[in-house]
Design an enzyme around this catalytic site. Sequence first.
Site, PDB file in Angstrom:
ATOM      1  N   SER A 157       0.822  -1.159  -0.071  1.00  0.00           N
ATOM      2  CA  SER A 157       0.040  -0.133  -0.100  1.00  0.00           C
ATOM      3  C   SER A 157       1.054   1.078   0.067  1.00  0.00           C
ATOM      4  CB  SER A 157      -0.724  -0.095   1.196  1.00  0.00           C
ATOM      5  OG  SER A 157      -1.862   1.073   1.173  1.00  0.00           O
ATOM      6  N   ASP A 360      -8.554  -6.126  -5.078  1.00  0.00           N
ATOM      7  CA  ASP A 360      -8.359  -5.040  -4.066  1.00  0.00           C
ATOM      8  C   ASP A 360      -8.954  -3.659  -5.053  1.00  0.00           C
ATOM      9  OD1 ASP A 360      -7.405  -3.151  -2.298  1.00  0.00           O
ATOM     10  OD2 ASP A 360      -5.430  -2.932  -3.299  1.00  0.00           O
ATOM     11  N   HIS A 417      -6.182  -6.411  -1.007  1.00  0.00           N
ATOM     12  CA  HIS A 417      -4.949  -5.619  -0.684  1.00  0.00           C
ATOM     13  C   HIS A 417      -3.879  -6.239   0.000  1.00  0.00           C
ATOM     14  CE1 HIS A 417      -3.915  -1.407  -0.379  1.00  0.00           C
ATOM     15  NE2 HIS A 417      -3.701  -1.737   0.946  1.00  0.00           N
TER      16      HIS A 417
END
Length: 437
Positions: A157, A360, A417
């Site tokens: 991320s 995601d 994610h």
Amino acid sequence: MTRFVLLCLLALISTAAAKGKGFGPGEQDYGYADVRDGAHMFWWLFHTTANVTNSSERPLMMWLQGGPGASSCGYGNFEILGPLDLNLEPRESTWVKDFNVLFVDNPVGSGYSYVDRLSSLTTDNKQIARDLVSLMKSFYEKLPQFKTTPFYVYGQSYGGKMAIEFARMLYDEVAQGNIQSNISGVAMGNSWISPVDSTLSWGPLLYEMSLVDEGGLEAINRQANYTKQVFDQGQFAQSTSEWARTQNVVFQKTDGVDFYNVINKVERGFLRSGRTIMEKAFDVQTITKHYSSRADSLDTLMNGPVKEALGIPSNVRWGSQSNSVFNYLNVDFMKPVTSVVESLLNETNINVHVYNGNVDLICSTPGQMVWINKLKSEATTIFQTALRRTIWVNNTMEGYEKHGGKFALFWINVAGHSAPIENTAATRHILKSMTGF
């Protein structure tokens, strides 16, 4: 000295020594590095349990969590790839079986890392990278056996955005003779590399997956394009606010889709939990019906037995996500680092890998493809015409991969994610591709 007193003394010595062994199984090292005046960064190393004479014979992997402001030592360790899961049960898929894993609470102010004053928090990606270089200087001083060990940086991320800048700066510091490190590769997982491209991808992806109708698509695209407009005008702090408003539109039009895995079921009432949109969007916990209990469990663990075992100062309270860290980076938040990716490919010998879970939303695969296709380098030119291969593991299709010299992209099936824990088979394949182990 009586035998009783001697035994008591030996017991005290033994207890004191045990306090330096860390928390959980295996050999560990940990501590603070004063990366700047008033800025104290915490790191936690798990030596590999592989059958080797010295742990330094296996690669050193750094894990950087996202946020910005999320805790690698908490979330990355206990929720994704450390030796123990949140229930303190051995994790079969832990990376420690094959590698030395270095968790860093980064930027300062995240997790166990802390600052003496708020003004010492970071405000841009380059300052984050400088702090990480400073940390590695301290790390290598304490554990010099790892100076020649192949070093790989994995960031998830926002951690990917930090990882790419750090890898470039560390390479330059090595070239200038300021530090000895065998920096060999960097991997960006579901990463916040080109935020505007990611934001623009949300509406079309949700529409293609039947999670919004035409009206929802139009509303999301309208707000996403306004976010881009504000960013293009150089109003970077406002673009972060407009990004948050885009997320709010997504929540409204989908009735609260899970931004981290769009096929997850979501508990009704999440949007009325009293948390801000930014907290909801980049909180490190997956939004499931177990959301609250898992967050509370991690908080209790990190502020209880783990804190005591690691000797964390009493004035430091661990948190899964630091809002102060996030807020101090709000001007830098929406800025891309694609130019840094290009510089690594064009000016260094570092391997650059991208991997992405296919369900995601926050850092969607279509959004990643936009910035990847804009890169200008020999590696990505080769990549564009390379054959995309299927990742088969035990006769199961786990994803796809495509290589262009030192650049590679991995599409990971049935993962969101936090792809490394949601598809461990594909992750093992990616790790082997990067390191050879």
